[in-house]
Scaffold this active site. Sequence first.
Site, PDB file in Angstrom:
ATOM      1  N   HIS A  40      66.393  16.868  35.470  1.00  0.00           N
ATOM      2  CA  HIS A  40      67.203  15.819  34.861  1.00  0.00           C
ATOM      3  C   HIS A  40      66.276  14.841  34.159  1.00  0.00           C
ATOM      4  O   HIS A  40      65.309  14.356  34.746  1.00  0.00           O
ATOM      5  CB  HIS A  40      68.062  15.125  35.917  1.00  0.00           C
ATOM      6  CG  HIS A  40      69.043  16.064  36.546  1.00  0.00           C
ATOM      7  ND1 HIS A  40      68.751  16.791  37.677  1.00  0.00           N
ATOM      8  CD2 HIS A  40      70.285  16.440  36.153  1.00  0.00           C
ATOM      9  CE1 HIS A  40      69.780  17.564  37.979  1.00  0.00           C
ATOM     10  NE2 HIS A  40      70.716  17.374  37.068  1.00  0.00           N
TER      11      HIS A  40
ATOM     12  N   ARG B 129      77.250  27.120  46.996  1.00  0.00           N
ATOM     13  CA  ARG B 129      78.603  27.006  46.463  1.00  0.00           C
ATOM     14  C   ARG B 129      79.482  28.057  47.133  1.00  0.00           C
ATOM     15  O   ARG B 129      79.088  29.220  47.255  1.00  0.00           O
ATOM     16  CB  ARG B 129      78.621  27.191  44.944  1.00  0.00           C
ATOM     17  CG  ARG B 129      77.877  26.075  44.216  1.00  0.00           C
ATOM     18  CD  ARG B 129      77.878  26.231  42.714  1.00  0.00           C
ATOM     19  NE  ARG B 129      77.019  25.218  42.105  1.00  0.00           N
ATOM     20  CZ  ARG B 129      76.708  25.172  40.811  1.00  0.00           C
ATOM     21  NH1 ARG B 129      77.196  26.089  39.979  1.00  0.00           N
ATOM     22  NH2 ARG B 129      75.914  24.225  40.345  1.00  0.00           N
TER      23      ARG B 129
ATOM     24  N   HIS C 172      70.985  16.916  31.817  1.00  0.00           N
ATOM     25  CA  HIS C 172      70.880  17.970  32.830  1.00  0.00           C
ATOM     26  C   HIS C 172      70.358  19.222  32.124  1.00  0.00           C
ATOM     27  O   HIS C 172      70.912  19.609  31.097  1.00  0.00           O
ATOM     28  CB  HIS C 172      72.242  18.304  33.433  1.00  0.00           C
ATOM     29  CG  HIS C 172      73.009  17.139  33.967  1.00  0.00           C
ATOM     30  ND1 HIS C 172      73.324  17.008  35.301  1.00  0.00           N
ATOM     31  CD2 HIS C 172      73.551  16.057  33.344  1.00  0.00           C
ATOM     32  CE1 HIS C 172      74.040  15.897  35.479  1.00  0.00           C
ATOM     33  NE2 HIS C 172      74.181  15.303  34.305  1.00  0.00           N
TER      34      HIS C 172
ATOM     35  N   CYS D 103      72.014  17.112  40.848  1.00  0.00           N
ATOM     36  CA  CYS D 103      72.002  15.918  40.006  1.00  0.00           C
ATOM     37  C   CYS D 103      72.229  14.602  40.754  1.00  0.00           C
ATOM     38  O   CYS D 103      71.501  13.631  40.502  1.00  0.00           O
ATOM     39  CB  CYS D 103      72.965  16.070  38.832  1.00  0.00           C
ATOM     40  SG  CYS D 103      74.403  17.092  39.103  1.00  0.00           S
TER      41      CYS D 103
ATOM     42  N   LYS E 137      77.749  20.549  26.557  1.00  0.00           N
ATOM     43  CA  LYS E 137      76.518  21.248  26.927  1.00  0.00           C
ATOM     44  C   LYS E 137      76.130  22.285  25.884  1.00  0.00           C
ATOM     45  O   LYS E 137      76.976  22.939  25.281  1.00  0.00           O
ATOM     46  CB  LYS E 137      76.661  21.928  28.293  1.00  0.00           C
ATOM     47  CG  LYS E 137      77.738  22.988  28.397  1.00  0.00           C
ATOM     48  CD  LYS E 137      77.756  23.612  29.786  1.00  0.00           C
ATOM     49  CE  LYS E 137      78.920  24.606  29.916  1.00  0.00           C
ATOM     50  NZ  LYS E 137      78.913  25.298  31.212  1.00  0.00           N
TER      51      LYS E 137
END
Length: 663
Positions: A405, A383, A535, A354, A489
């Site tokens: 996005h 990650r 997103h 993002c 979300k």
Amino acid sequence: MSEMLKIALPDGSVREVARGTTPADIAAAIGPGLAKAALAARVDGELRDLGRPLEADATLALVTARDEADALELARHDYAHVLAEAVQNLFPGTQITFGPSTDDGFYYDFAPKDRPFTDEDLPAIEGEMRAIIARNEPLVREVWDRDDLIAKWQAEGEAFKAEWAAELPQGEELTVYRAGTWMDMCRGPHLPSTGKLDPAAFKLMRVSGAYWRGDQNNPQLSRIYGTGWLNKKQLAEHLTRLEEAAKRDHRRLGQDMDLFHLQQEAHGSVFWHPHGFTIWRQLESYMRRAIDAAGYREVKTPQVMDARQWEASGHWGKYRENMFVIPDEVPNTEDEGPVISGDADWMALKPMNCPAHVLIFRQGIKSYRDLPLRLYEHGCCHRNEPHGALHGLMRVRQFTQDDAHIFCREDQIVEEARAFCALADRIYKDFGFSYAVKLALRPEKRFGSEADWDKAEAELREAVARAGMANAEYGWEELPGEGAFYAPKLEWHLTDAIGRTWQVGTLQSDRVLPERLDASYVGEDGGKHRPVMLHRAIFGSYERFIGILIEHYAGRFPLWLAPVQAVVATIVSDADGYAGEVAAALTAAGLRVETDIRNEKINYKVREHSLAKVPQLLVVGRREAEERTVAIRTLGEEGQRVMSLDEAVAMLRAEAVPPDLRP
């Protein structure tokens, strides 16, 4: 203070009862059948023990086994307590820690006195648990003075319980539940007695290691996992599902089908083999067609960005422990090892795409006429997941997202979100999934104003309603406190072929990141305005989605996705030349085909290709070569069909068309 209370029941009636009356008393007054069936009560919506006295006017709903969600939660909590009591009966000196319920059962962490527990201990523990259940021990709630309880735990050598009690806030009510002489610190609620549990409806599954409070610097514990249900039938169904899940394990099928492998040299990353990467490429092509048709513009952004960018976005402070960080200067000394210079500029592998997409948006002046701007990326991210959390394709350290996005104006948010709901619906149905839609609301720790959170949550609710999904058919549910730190979300929870759910797609409505990274556009009024950033992802990550697909299909991919769509196998060597012609015709029709002309019996070849999950096996011998036919064996079906080569090519070509390209 009145000594009589008014208790409203679900049927609309109101009963006047004396203060101190329990829900169990009310159940008995209604009738002996309900008194026997009642397991707990909801008092003003709060789940409570049947024996807890009522102290004020309230609404009351009695919980029975028909209220399956509540009943299972209670039963699993009780199974955990019975497990702990059984272990301490059999292994004196064992300390208890925590024992929560889980989605399909329970576990309890112990500090054994002499040795860690093993799977060989489980049958004896199960036997003792059944004995405790048979004794029908009442589960009694007690309120303790904090200091008295700490002193008791310390006196009995329960160091972990004493430590936990000492850290609870002063003035907080501490409760324990007692079964005979055994007790555990717990908020509850619980069933009235251990006898309410079905002794044939649980099973201890395995033993593993754990750490006190999940910290590897703390003492190691033994964790015993169990599964618990309301009756024997539910347990049997669950064990059958587990057996089926084991057959579908994507790690085993991935090896059997030669799709991918994992190894220590790149722990947490995937080595894709040709067959596995064929599936990846089919998914990538499918998704590109979907996003191109929906008006997205594909981009590619750097893997490594300066830490100052991550600090500005908020990820450096919130997410740094999960990021792979790189200093630009790492002097090395022979005696002390690597030393990071204090003057080093820090970089990080991107854990998400993002912030980079905001930087693309900021290039050049954007007008309100340019919006919505939908930027899409097959974005490779990293990650630093904990070693113990890694699990095949389902949780990795390097992954690729189908990430996008949408930068839009305030008046465009609801329609863009609605359109995304429709896009996700079409894609999930193409893969044969049903799903539930859930809205994860603001967490306790978050960025942004309350007004912005109010607007974002309301917009997502409205979008789902406009998409026709805010209803029971789509499993609509709101999840308080489970949103991201910057946005609420929507979540898509897929249900696979054996009833398991997987949270995959998301849509987040974010006003925080455009503000933090100074994204703006020129409005119709000539002024500077902030876009809202949606997103969104549908697959989530390619790695995890492929893992889910492998298990959903049990390796039997639909023809369009199968890495090898057909194998032409010979019965005799005289047919080798014709097998090559068949393979060439199929290849020319766009199919992925291999030949098997080995000097092996046809039954061996059929079995081998069935294990490899090849969808279509075309068998040819002398007769087929003379008549220019093929005998087609379809995976999972009995018998075979004989047809001309032209008919076979036309049939397979039609079946191999991806679902989004079919008429």
